[in-house]
Scaffold this active site. Structure first.
Site, PDB file in Angstrom:
ATOM      1  N   ARG A   1     -10.649  -4.614   9.070  1.00  0.00           N
ATOM      2  CA  ARG A   1      -9.245  -4.444   9.180  1.00  0.00           C
ATOM      3  C   ARG A   1      -9.470  -5.923   9.949  1.00  0.00           C
ATOM      4  O   ARG A   1      -8.650  -7.187   9.830  1.00  0.00           O
ATOM      5  CB  ARG A   1      -8.856  -3.269   8.936  1.00  0.00           C
ATOM      6  CG  ARG A   1      -7.098  -3.134   8.126  1.00  0.00           C
ATOM      7  CD  ARG A   1      -7.126  -2.633   7.912  1.00  0.00           C
ATOM      8  NE  ARG A   1      -6.615  -1.833   6.687  1.00  0.00           N
ATOM      9  CZ  ARG A   1      -8.040  -1.042   6.563  1.00  0.00           C
ATOM     10  NH1 ARG A   1      -7.812  -0.249   7.379  1.00  0.00           N
ATOM     11  NH2 ARG A   1      -8.107  -0.633   5.947  1.00  0.00           N
TER      12      ARG A   1
ATOM     13  N   GLY B   1      -1.786   6.030   6.330  1.00  0.00           N
ATOM     14  CA  GLY B   1      -3.193   5.679   7.422  1.00  0.00           C
ATOM     15  C   GLY B   1      -3.260   4.373   7.410  1.00  0.00           C
ATOM     16  O   GLY B   1      -3.403   3.190   8.656  1.00  0.00           O
TER      17      GLY B   1
ATOM     18  N   TYR C   1     -12.514   7.921   5.424  1.00  0.00           N
ATOM     19  CA  TYR C   1     -14.659   7.906   5.429  1.00  0.00           C
ATOM     20  C   TYR C   1     -14.335   7.890   7.169  1.00  0.00           C
ATOM     21  O   TYR C   1     -16.019   7.859   7.381  1.00  0.00           O
ATOM     22  CB  TYR C   1     -15.145   7.382   4.748  1.00  0.00           C
ATOM     23  CG  TYR C   1     -14.987   7.316   3.676  1.00  0.00           C
ATOM     24  CD1 TYR C   1     -15.700   8.190   2.648  1.00  0.00           C
ATOM     25  CD2 TYR C   1     -14.222   6.527   2.297  1.00  0.00           C
ATOM     26  CE1 TYR C   1     -15.545   8.518   0.899  1.00  0.00           C
ATOM     27  CE2 TYR C   1     -14.156   6.593   0.862  1.00  0.00           C
ATOM     28  CZ  TYR C   1     -14.762   7.542   0.355  1.00  0.00           C
ATOM     29  OH  TYR C   1     -15.130   8.092  -1.512  1.00  0.00           O
ATOM     30  N   ASP C   2     -13.616   7.288   7.645  1.00  0.00           N
ATOM     31  CA  ASP C   2     -13.596   7.200   9.403  1.00  0.00           C
ATOM     32  C   ASP C   2     -14.695   8.091  10.144  1.00  0.00           C
ATOM     33  O   ASP C   2     -16.028   7.769  10.861  1.00  0.00           O
ATOM     34  CB  ASP C   2     -12.265   7.177   9.880  1.00  0.00           C
ATOM     35  CG  ASP C   2     -11.609   5.880   9.586  1.00  0.00           C
ATOM     36  OD1 ASP C   2     -12.241   4.609   8.855  1.00  0.00           O
ATOM     37  OD2 ASP C   2     -10.468   5.447   9.798  1.00  0.00           O
TER      38      ASP C   2
ATOM     39  N   ASP D   1      -7.573  -4.204  -0.009  1.00  0.00           N
ATOM     40  CA  ASP D   1      -8.267  -3.787  -0.832  1.00  0.00           C
ATOM     41  C   ASP D   1      -9.979  -3.341  -0.134  1.00  0.00           C
ATOM     42  O   ASP D   1     -10.408  -4.021   0.858  1.00  0.00           O
ATOM     43  CB  ASP D   1      -8.620  -4.063  -2.047  1.00  0.00           C
ATOM     44  CG  ASP D   1      -9.005  -3.039  -2.936  1.00  0.00           C
ATOM     45  OD1 ASP D   1      -8.895  -1.809  -3.050  1.00  0.00           O
ATOM     46  OD2 ASP D   1     -10.401  -2.759  -3.575  1.00  0.00           O
TER      47      ASP D   1
ATOM     48  N   SER E   1       0.667  -1.054   0.196  1.00  0.00           N
ATOM     49  CA  SER E   1      -0.395  -0.097   0.203  1.00  0.00           C
ATOM     50  C   SER E   1       0.962   0.934   0.157  1.00  0.00           C
ATOM     51  O   SER E   1       2.165   1.626   0.858  1.00  0.00           O
ATOM     52  CB  SER E   1      -1.344   0.166   1.073  1.00  0.00           C
ATOM     53  OG  SER E   1      -2.162   0.910   1.036  1.00  0.00           O
TER      54      SER E   1
ATOM     55  N   LYS F   1     -10.696   0.721  17.847  1.00  0.00           N
ATOM     56  CA  LYS F   1     -11.145   0.726  16.454  1.00  0.00           C
ATOM     57  C   LYS F   1     -10.869  -0.540  15.942  1.00  0.00           C
ATOM     58  O   LYS F   1     -11.542  -0.932  15.070  1.00  0.00           O
ATOM     59  CB  LYS F   1     -11.044   2.153  15.634  1.00  0.00           C
ATOM     60  CG  LYS F   1     -10.808   1.773  14.261  1.00  0.00           C
ATOM     61  CD  LYS F   1     -10.691   2.847  12.934  1.00  0.00           C
ATOM     62  CE  LYS F   1     -10.760   2.351  11.675  1.00  0.00           C
ATOM     63  NZ  LYS F   1      -9.883   2.721  10.614  1.00  0.00           N
TER      64      LYS F   1
END
Length: 204
Positions: free
Chosen positions: A191, A19, A164-165, A76, A15, A185
């Site tokens: 995830r 983040g 989008y958190d 993803d 990635s 979280k």
């Protein structure tokens, strides 16, 4: 068929999203793995041509494993909003443009919801979806999925997390992902749920 195990040592996190890399590094930390990001290795980002989260995760994991000659872990993931027929879905990052502007992407989600008349309650149901793929050079690739259900809130709230958190409130909570401390979280995220399945298959 037995899934191949991940042994202690280096693994590429496929990635270029800081983040996302940080969250995956935290998940890998207890298992003796030494994560290194694809960005730090100068690996190119492959074009995400898959039609599903799983297909794109596998594509990215295989590309990094072959390029680096190391096992690679790719994620993803994205936001799927029911009133928007699952959008932005696999296009979640693309809605943010380049360079990524998730404030603009979140505003687009809200505009689309308003246009659809989805202004409150169950009209704003959504889920985060994550597919995690592990690939070995010239070898196997296995994929695990996790989801978390919730709703879209507006305006955005919170300074933690990424993407989008700030507009996603998971079921059973009154805080957005971005208002939660990272450890909180991690307990419930899409995830983390995908990673739990990966641990059971590849790291136990």
């Amino acid at each position: 068929m037995t899934t191949r195990r991940l042994e202690p040592g280096p693994i590429v996190v496929a990635s270029h999203n800081p983040g996302k890399v940080r969250e995956i590094e935290e998940l890998l930390a207890p298992f003796g793995l030494a994560p290194v990001s694809a960005a730090s290795l100068g690996l190119a980002e492959p074009e995400e041509t898959g039609a599903t989260f799983r297909a794109n995760a596998e594509l990215k994991a295989r590309a990094s494993a072959e390029a680096a000659g190391l096992p690679a872990l790719a994620d993803d993931s994205g936001l799927a909003v029911e009133a928007l027929d699952g959008a932005p879905g696999i296009h979640s990052a693309r809605w943010a443009g380049r360079p990524h502007d998730f404030a603009a992407a979140m505003a687009r989600v809200e505009r689309e919801l308003q246009r659809a008349g989805a202004t409150r309650g169950d009209d704003r149901r959504a889920r985060f979806v994550c597919a995690l793929a592990v690939a070995w050079p010239k070898g196997a690739c296995v994929t695990f999925e996790g989801t978390v259900e919730g709703r879209i809130l507006w305006p955005p709230r919170g300074d933690h997390g990424f993407g989008y958190d700030p507009i996603f409130v998971p079921d059973g909570y009154d805080r957005t992902f971005a208002e939660m401390e990272p450890a909180a979280k991690q307990e419930i995220s899409h995830r983390a749920r995908a990673f739990k399945a990966l641990v059971e298959a590849c790291l136990r």
